[in-house]
Design a protein around this motif. Structure first.
Motif, short mmCIF file in Angstrom:
data_model
loop_
_atom_site.label_atom_id
_atom_site.label_comp_id
_atom_site.label_asym_id
_atom_site.label_seq_id
_atom_site.Cartn_x
_atom_site.Cartn_y
_atom_site.Cartn_z
N ALA A 168 0.88 -34.12 -36.81
CA ALA A 168 0.45 -35.08 -37.82
C ALA A 168 1.02 -34.74 -39.20
O ALA A 168 1.31 -35.63 -39.99
CB ALA A 168 -1.08 -35.11 -37.88
N ALA A 169 1.19 -33.43 -39.47
CA ALA A 169 1.66 -33.02 -40.79
C ALA A 169 3.16 -33.17 -40.98
O ALA A 169 3.64 -33.32 -42.10
CB ALA A 169 1.26 -31.56 -41.04
N CYS A 170 3.92 -33.16 -39.89
CA CYS A 170 5.38 -33.18 -39.99
C CYS A 170 5.85 -34.52 -40.54
O CYS A 170 5.59 -35.58 -39.95
CB CYS A 170 6.02 -32.91 -38.63
SG CYS A 170 7.83 -32.91 -38.70
N GLU A 171 6.56 -34.46 -41.65
CA GLU A 171 7.01 -35.67 -42.33
C GLU A 171 8.26 -36.26 -41.69
O GLU A 171 8.68 -37.37 -42.02
CB GLU A 171 7.28 -35.37 -43.81
CG GLU A 171 6.04 -34.92 -44.56
CD GLU A 171 6.36 -34.46 -45.97
OE1 GLU A 171 7.56 -34.39 -46.30
OE2 GLU A 171 5.41 -34.19 -46.73
N ARG A 172 8.91 -35.51 -40.78
CA ARG A 172 10.16 -35.97 -40.18
C ARG A 172 10.00 -36.34 -38.70
O ARG A 172 10.97 -36.58 -38.00
CB ARG A 172 11.24 -34.89 -40.33
CG ARG A 172 11.55 -34.55 -41.78
CD ARG A 172 12.63 -33.50 -41.88
NE ARG A 172 13.89 -33.93 -41.30
CZ ARG A 172 14.83 -34.61 -41.96
NH1 ARG A 172 14.62 -34.93 -43.24
NH2 ARG A 172 15.95 -34.97 -41.37
N ASP A 173 8.75 -36.35 -38.22
CA ASP A 173 8.47 -36.68 -36.82
C ASP A 173 9.30 -35.82 -35.86
O ASP A 173 9.85 -36.30 -34.86
CB ASP A 173 8.75 -38.17 -36.54
CG ASP A 173 7.83 -39.09 -37.32
OD1 ASP A 173 6.66 -38.70 -37.51
OD2 ASP A 173 8.27 -40.16 -37.74
N ALA A 174 9.40 -34.52 -36.21
CA ALA A 174 10.22 -33.61 -35.40
C ALA A 174 9.45 -33.02 -34.23
O ALA A 174 10.07 -32.42 -33.34
CB ALA A 174 10.76 -32.48 -36.28
#
Length: 1001
Positions: A168-174
């Motif tokens: 949920a925290a990853c801003e790059r959907d990695a």
């Protein structure tokens, strides 16, 4: 079916991403082959990336390895496969099919940019860090270490609880929990195994209390405490209370040289010495034999003793502790015979090095065998880099524990061996990559300088106010951007520097960090990758020149760092683009010396299709091997040397020139002119040179009645007597004759193994005989420890003497020696005294060094370009060293170095042209008066030519090394060195004086 009958694949698989794997990958890739580098963990780097410093130079380990890691990550011919495992191999040499699985790929490496602070900060799981040897912490999602390559987060699926906070925290959907493992199939022509080592777990030795006593730790853990990037930022703190220990003791041979693992781990004595030298207070090292067998090791050991490190000979029996958790070491000092106790604040266990846990599985998959210790078996002593399956090669600690330069050497040699069977496929698998067009930076363009200040963990940031330096840099003329970086040499920072050059339209770059000696090429390539000329880059060394030397006066250090940065900015503002000159390569090689190392180098180069001139001053090739009857593993020299010589003599690409010497060498890398004198004088043009001039045994006149009594002989003379079938009832061997003394402060490396080999031979021939070996320390490093044990089992008697009280050989051959273990004076009346004399550079080696302009180390052997990472290179580009010219070594090591030197030479000779350095001197002929005062060049780059307008100096830009001697000598200012012009130097000096005046005001 030979490889010629199938389509050979021009790709190589390298298994293991430690320093050996890194070096092998780079050597193969640089010669035009595709490389797949498979690493089971999340990053390449291996054990070296976890060390603080390296011995004997005390270089920062990560600082010298990180540029190589970044180079691997950005090399167009190398594909790094992290979290990888080889699960099957089929096919044969020239065309293997390899199946690989990449484990737990829940993070998309195409999307992740290594911004670990975001995902790790929300992870609720705290775990011990493998990179910190379990004394530091990490999260369930983590990056192994800040300079990791590739810089991609990894999820520990064994401990992840599936909360998905990180997703949920990853801003790059990695992060994708549904990706899992990925399998892929590769086709390669050769395979190199560089599986590395693992430290022994000492909890299996309960008497030392590891895991039970808080203040007993391992040497690898101590490395992380010493490291500025470690969990305590370089402060040595006791685990029990966080206090700084005032007394630290190291215990050697923990988990090695015992009944369970009767093998020496090779590096422990020196890494303990290194750690002790980096520690303040009282320091004690408990040891059995001090194994200072490597180049500069003995000098390093002596320096440690000078600064107060105390060495106690004896293996402690048990470690207890008092109420304050201070360890108490109970031991017998075998030099005095006293049983004592020593209370210290911290105990460091110098644990042995064991084979990688992956070796058994790899052995099954690859179909290659392991030895009794769990390391991979070389084919035999004469093929140390080959296995029992054609097309699969081994290097580094895959074959046994070894030092970094030995690993690098073997990796370089393994690259040669792996390339030769697929040489015809060079370039076939290499993708074409368009070169970025260089930006035009004109002299009239206003400077737009970007300054990047590295804190280097706490190497710099622990002394200097880095944020303050960044703010100061912003005030300097021409600076339009400045930023702080934690590790400027890491892969992610290289990307940020490239982005900044584009975003802020920078046309000059300054990195304030560490030494340009190891890092300048890295940053120059970074600039090139976005089209900025590499000579518009400047390094400001605020670590070696500032934080390290002024750590006790931070105010002074801060002022000096500002000076260094200001001077660098002043210089780079006046910098002009430079360009390398392309020159054709003469596709021939010179190998000087036809011993085993030189012959191996010549054969490898010739097998690559390159013509070789092999020059030998003696009438026959073979070198020192011609005086040896049997090798230390029992192989008879007569069983292989004639065949090796025959292979050299019959090879169509090798010109063997015996009875010849090199008298003159001119030119430069890619184009040397060599004058050879002998039966027929000849001048040859070559592109690269290898110096393999070998070693010889000292004639020990003045030692122990040698030359006075025919019953006193050297080891090589003794071998000749053995070969003739002579027998003796009692033999005394004396070690370290003419070495490990003031005149030759080095260990000759091979003498102990050689003496024990001969002792075993005569004891087998005559079990009723007596052999005494008088020694200081027995140097049977690595697996050769078994020879020591075998000799003792056969009844060879070892007597330790002190160098302060050496043995005495009387007129009647009576030997008197004080046995330090028994504490008694002994008298022996032998039939023969055998001296293990020092190994010294071969005859004429000093003249060779002069001709090739090669620096010589204080031990008399040729000095390499970098003791750890460039052990085969010299200061003179295109000239390489191997075998005894570098340092005494065993035959397998000499052969590996020969192959390694061949690889280094072929990295030049395999090209059609090479690029020279862009920092060169140029002559303004309108100003030059032809006085000749500038003709000081040590590289023969300068000459005075007659021209219509008179005598004028000329500088060959290819031969010029940019040292500036000619510019300094010119009385009329006619010589200018690119980017080291008088105007730039004057600007730096002027800025320095202006700063002093401002300070005084």
């Amino acid at each position: 079916m030979s490889t010629a009958m199938v389509r050979v694949v021009g790709a190589v698989l390298v298994i293991g991403g430690g320093i050996a794997g890194i070096q092998a990958a780079l050597e193969v890739a640089d010669q035009g082959f595709k490389v797949y580098l498979v690493e089971r963990s999340g990053s390449i780097g291996g054990v070296m990336a976890r060390l603080d410093k390296t011995f004997p130079t005390n270089d920062c380990s990560m600082c010298i390895e990180s540029p190589k890691m970044v180079e691997v990550g950005r090399h167009p011919n190398i594909s790094v496969i992290p979290n990888g495992e080889v699960i099957s191999v089929s096919g044969r040499e020239g065309r293997f099919t390899v199946r690989i699985v990449r484990r737990n790929l829940y993070v998309d490496d195409r999307a992740c940019v290594g911004c670990i602070d975001i995902c790790a900060s929300v992870c609720p799981i705290e775990l011990p860090s493998e990179h910190e040897f379990m004394i530091g912490g990490r999260k369930a999602i983590y990056i192994p270490f800040p300079q990791a390559v590739p810089l991609v987060a990894k999820i520990d699926t064994d401990h992840c609880i599936g909360c998905r906070f990180c997703e949920a925290a990853c801003e790059r959907d990695a992060i994708d929990y549904f990706r899992g493992d990925i399998e892929e199939e590769l086709e390669v022509g050769s395979i190199i195994v560089a599986s590395g080592i693992e430290p022994f777990d000492p909890s299996a030795i309960p008497e030392y209390g590891y895991g039970l006593l808080e203040n007993v730790i391992t040497a690898p853990q101590y490395e992380r405490l010493l490291s500025p990037a470690g969990p305590t930022e370089g402060r040595i703190l006791r685990p029990s209370d966080g206090k700084v220990p005032e007394k630290v003791a190291w215990i050697q041979c923990v988990g090695s040289r015992d009944d369970e693992y009767p093998c020496c781990s090779s590096v422990c004595c020196m890494y303990a010495t290194k750690e002790a030298m980096a520690t303040s207070g009282e320091r004690y090292i408990f040891y059995i034999d001090l194994r200072s067998y490597g180049k500069a090791f003995e000098i390093f050991y002596r320096e440690a003793k000078k600064i107060g490190v105390r060495y106690i000979r004896g293996r402690p029996g048990i470690i207890l502790q008092d109420r304050d958790k201070n360890p108490i070491i109970r031991f017998e000092d075998t030099d005095t015979g006293e049983v004592s106790e020593l209370k210290v604040d911290l105990v460091v266990l110098s644990v042995g090095l064991r084979p990688s846990a992956t070796n058994p599985g790899l052995s099954r998959v690859l179909g290659i065998s392991l030895n009794e210790y769990g390391f991979f078996n070389p084919k035999d002593l004469l093929h140390p880099l080959e296995t029992d399956r054609e097309g699969i090669y081994i290097c580094g600690s895959a074959t046994g524990p070894k030092d970094i330069p030995d690993s690098v050497t073997e990796a370089t040699g393994a690259a040669t061996r792996a390339i030769l069977p697929i040489i015809q496929a060079r370039g076939r698998e290499i993708p074409r990559k368009a070169r970025i067009k260089e930006r035009v930076v004109s002299p009239g363009d206003p400077p737009r300088v970007g300054v990047f200040v590295c804190s280097c963990g706490v190497n710099i940031g622990g002394v200097l106010d880095v944020k303050g330096l960044v703010e100061y840099a912003k005030t300097l003329p021409g600076v339009v951007f400045a930023r702080e970086e934690t590790f400027a040499c890491s892969d992610d920072v290289q990307s940020r520097i490239k982005d900044s050059i584009i975003i802020y339209d920078l046309n000059r770059v300054v990195v304030a960090a560490c030494t340009p000696r190891t890092h300048e090429p890295l940053f120059q390539r970074t600039c090139e990758e976005v089209g900025l000329n590499p000579y518009l880059f400047e390094m400001a060394n605020i670590r070696e020149h500032c934080s390290w030397v002024h750590m006790h006066d931070r105010e002074l250090a801060q002022r000096k760092a500002e000076d260094i940065i200001r001077m660098a900015v002043s210089k780079v503002r006046l910098a002009r683009p430079g360009h390398r000159i392309k020159m054709p390569v003469e596709k021939r090689a010179l190998v000087l010396g036809a011993g085993v190392s030189g012959m191996r180098a010549a054969l490898d180069i010739a097998d690559a299709g390159i013509e070789v001139y092999l020059v030998e001053r003696e009438s026959e090739p073979g070198g020192i091997l011609r005086r040896i009857q049997k090798l230390h593993d029992g192989t008879m020299v007569s069983d292989f040397l004639p065949d090796l010589i025959k292979a050299v003599k019959s090879h169509p690409k090798i010109h063997l020139m015996t009875g010849c010497t090199v008298k003159e060498v001119n030119g430069f890398v890619g184009g040397f002119k060599v004058r050879i004198e002998g039966k027929e004088n000849e001048e040859v043009d070559v592109g690269a040179c290898i110096v393999a001039t070998g070693i010889r045994e000292l004639e020990p006149h003045g030692y122990y009645r040698y030359g006075e009594d025919p019953r006193v002989v050297t080891q090589s003379e003794f071998e000749e007597l053995i070969e003739r079938g002579e027998r003796w009832g009692r033999v005394v061997m004396i070690q370290c004759v003419g070495s490990r003394n003031h005149e030759r402060p080095y260990c000759s490396r091979i003498c102990c193994i050689n003496a024990i080999k001969n002792a075993i031979t005569i004891m087998r021939d005559n079990p009723e005989g007596e052999v005494y070996i008088l020694y200081q320390d027995i140097m049977t490093y690595a697996k050769w420890e078994y020879l020591y044990r075998e000799a003792m089992e056969l009844g060879v008697i070892f007597i330790r003497y002190s160098p302060e009280k050496p043995p005495v050989v009387g007129d009647n051959l009576r030997v008197e020696v004080y046995d330090t273990l028994l504490g008694e004076e002994l008298q022996i009346e032998p039939d023969l005294v055998v001296l293990s004399a020092a190994m010294i550079p071969s005859e004429g080696a000093d003249e060779v060094a002069r001709i090739f302009k090669l620096p010589v180390y204080q031990d008399g052997f040729l000095l390499e370009a970098h003791v750890k990472l460039r052990p085969l290179d010299t200061a003179f580009d295109g000239v390489f060293i191997c075998g005894g010219a570098h340092y005494p070594k065993l035959i397998s090591e000499a052969i590996a170095q020969g192959s390694g030197a061949a690889a280094r030479a072929c990295s030049i000779l395999s090209r059609d042209e090479i690029e020279t350095g862009g920092i060169t001197s140029v002559v303004d002929e309108e100003v030059c008066i032809g006085c000749g005062l500038c003709d000081l060049c040590q590289f023969n780059a300068l000459e005075i030519r007659e021209k219509p307008q008179g005598r004028k100096a000329y500088i060959n830009p290819v031969a010029c090394k940019g040292c500036g001697c000619c510019q300094a000598a010119c009385p009329v200012g006619a010589i200018r060195e690119l980017n080291f012009t008088s105007r730039q130097i004057e600007a730096m000096i002027r800025e320095s004086f202006n700063a002093e005046e401002a300070q005084e005001a």
